[in-house]
Design an enzyme around this catalytic site. Structure first.
Site, PDB file in Angstrom:
ATOM      1  N   CYS A 133      -0.385   3.247   5.090  1.00 13.92           N
ATOM      2  CA  CYS A 133      -0.132   2.446   3.886  1.00 13.92           C
ATOM      3  C   CYS A 133      -1.046   2.856   2.738  1.00 13.92           C
ATOM      4  CB  CYS A 133      -0.293   0.964   4.193  1.00 13.92           C
ATOM      5  SG  CYS A 133      -1.921   0.527   4.865  1.00 13.92           S
TER       6      CYS A 133
ATOM      7  N   HIS B  82      -3.571  -4.189   4.952  1.00 16.70           N
ATOM      8  CA  HIS B  82      -2.446  -3.474   4.357  1.00 16.70           C
ATOM      9  C   HIS B  82      -2.718  -3.234   2.882  1.00 16.70           C
ATOM     10  CE1 HIS B  82       1.591  -1.991   3.942  1.00 16.70           C
ATOM     11  NE2 HIS B  82       1.925  -2.926   3.074  1.00 16.70           N
TER      12      HIS B  82
ATOM     13  N   ASP C 118       5.395  -1.684  -2.256  1.00 20.25           N
ATOM     14  CA  ASP C 118       4.892  -1.930  -0.912  1.00 20.25           C
ATOM     15  C   ASP C 118       5.623  -0.978   0.036  1.00 20.25           C
ATOM     16  OD1 ASP C 118       4.034  -2.844   1.524  1.00 20.25           O
ATOM     17  OD2 ASP C 118       4.356  -4.959   1.086  1.00 20.25           O
TER      18      ASP C 118
END
Length: 462
Positions: free
Chosen positions: A421, A353, A370
């Site tokens: 991501c 991630h 995030d």
């Protein structure tokens, strides 16, 4: 010899009493043929409890027995002399410095010491009266030998003190070894302890700031700019499509000379839909953003873009290590100081991630973004410590980063799948470097993938 002296003397051995006969004849003459018992049965001796016998007792003076009590005066004279010698022998062990006990106080007796008098059987011809020995340090020869009298007491105390000193020395040695092990363990953890201390001080100041009421900021509606969403032309779409084809997998499509990064068709495949972005594509795109700012400094903020390997060096498995990245930001390499930048971008790769950390020098904040709404205070704490060390090392300035705010941004664009991501992270950096709000969403990701591929193929970010 008085009965009182015999009762309390620890060295007196009661001699056997002789039997005196009484004749049936009124003339009271002893009969040579037979010896009879007393006319009346003798009552047994009563047991008495007295204080323990000690050598420092003050003995009463023995009185000479009356010669009228028996016919044989010489026998009692010998008994008197024997008692006198015994009392004198006992006086040799007297210690004048000790406490004196008065024998007249018979009521204050010790329950731990008992003098027993044993009666012999009346059926025996010869009755014997015996007293059990009271075992005191001076009442038996074995005890006297063990203690050695008053003169050897110091020797006994010296041996006891020597034993205690040996035990104390052994305990000190064991405690010293434990202390050395503790010190070695503490030295190995010095870096971690320093980092923890910094975090404690930092959070204490942060807590004091959070307790102060702050005015709420009213969010203004974001204006959607045109530049980040300029559509690709047909030629650009065709060029991107050819680069994604399988025929160019092993072919080097572009090479960025300043960063020495080669992009092959296989590497560029990470920008196709449903693929994860790799380090080469991300690092090259960040180089292009820096070149864009250099070309048009008035249209973009002054920023510094760290590559994907910076944070891994700064905070490795062994902990925080500023020396590992100290030479990354020299004046000769960059041409500027980090503390002079408006924003510093730090890509964070967390296994599978991608997230983003931002040092906002302009607003004195540490930001964490995030696309899955994650939170990690360790990252921002490490960057806060890094900024303080960097300013002191390169500029000789002390920055009190404890007064800076740490924000984990909420309400930012979020991914709705498991592979975008990295693309979200690049667009966070792109929009912030423009001084824009994050006005995009998951729907724009296919377009951003094709646009990023086009900019890499041209080695120019728009």
């Amino acid at each position: 010899m008085s009965a009182r002296f015999r009762r309390y003397s620890p060295y007196f051995q009661a001699p056997k009493k002789r039997r005196f006969t009484m004749s049936q004849d009124p003339s009271n003459k002893p009969s040579s043929s037979s010896v009879s018992r007393y006319p009346h049965a003798k009552a047994p001796l009563r047991r008495q409890i007295h204080a323990p016998s000690r050598p420092n007792l003050i003995y009463a003076k023995a009185k000479k027995p009356n010669s009228d009590c028996c016919d044989n005066g010489k026998l009692f004279t010998r008994e008197y002399d024997h008692a006198k010698r015994t009392a004198l022998d006992a006086c040799r062990f007297l210690n004048r410095d000790k406490e004196t006990i008065n024998l007249e106080e018979e009521e204050a007796v010790s329950q731990d010491s008992v003098i027993e008098v044993i009666d012999c059987d009346d059926d025996d011809d010869e009755e014997e009266e015996e007293e059990k020995d009271i075992q005191t340090p001076y009442s038996s020869s074995s005890n006297v030998n063990n203690f050695g009298g008053v003169g050897d007491t110091s020797t006994m105390l010296d041996s006891l003190s020597l034993g205690r000193e040996e035990e104390t020395t052994a305990e000190d040695a064991s405690s010293l070894q434990a202390y050395k092990k503790l010190m070695q363990s503490a030295e190995r953890r010095n870096s971690k302890l320093e980092a923890l201390l910094f975090e404690v001080l930092f959070h204490e100041k942060r807590l004091s700031q959070l307790r102060n009421p702050r005015p709420k900021h009213v969010k203004k509606p974001l204006k959607v700019p045109h530049e980040p969403f300029i559509p690709l032309t047909e030629e650009e779409e065709a060029e991107v499509y050819r680069a994604f084809s399988g025929r160019n997998r092993r072919k080097v499509l572009v090479t960025h000379e300043s960063s020495n990064i080669d992009i092959t068709g296989e590497v560029l495949q990470c920008l196709t839909p449903s693929a994860w972005l790799n380090d080469e594509v991300i690092n090259l795109y960040l180089e292009l953003l820096k070149e864009r700012e250099t070309r048009e400094p008035k249209n973009y903020l002054k920023c510094h873009f760290f590559n994907t390997f910076f944070y891994k060096k700064l905070l490795s498995d062994s902990g925080y290590n500023y020396k590992a990245v100290r030479r990354w930001t020299t004046q000769r390499k960059l041409g500027y100081a980090l503390i002079d930048c408006d924003m510093i971008f730090v890509p964070i790769h967390r296994g599978v991630h991608w997230t983003l950390a931002v040092i906002n020098n302009r607003d004195r904040k540490f930001l964490y973004l995030d696309s899955l709404n994650g939170v990690d205070s360790k990252i921002l704490n490490a960057l806060a410590k890094y900024l303080g060390d960097e300013a002191k090392e390169k500029s000789g300035k002390d920055i009190d980063v404890s007064s800076w705010e740490m924000e984990f941004l909420k309400g930012i664009p979020q991914q709705k799948n498991g592979y975008d991501c990295g693309m979200f992270m690049l667009k966070y950096i792109d929009f912030f470097s423009r001084g824009l709000g994050l006005c995009f969403s998951q729907e724009h990701m296919p377009y951003f993938r094709r646009r990023t591929a086009k900019e890499i193929l041209k080695l120019r970010a728009d």
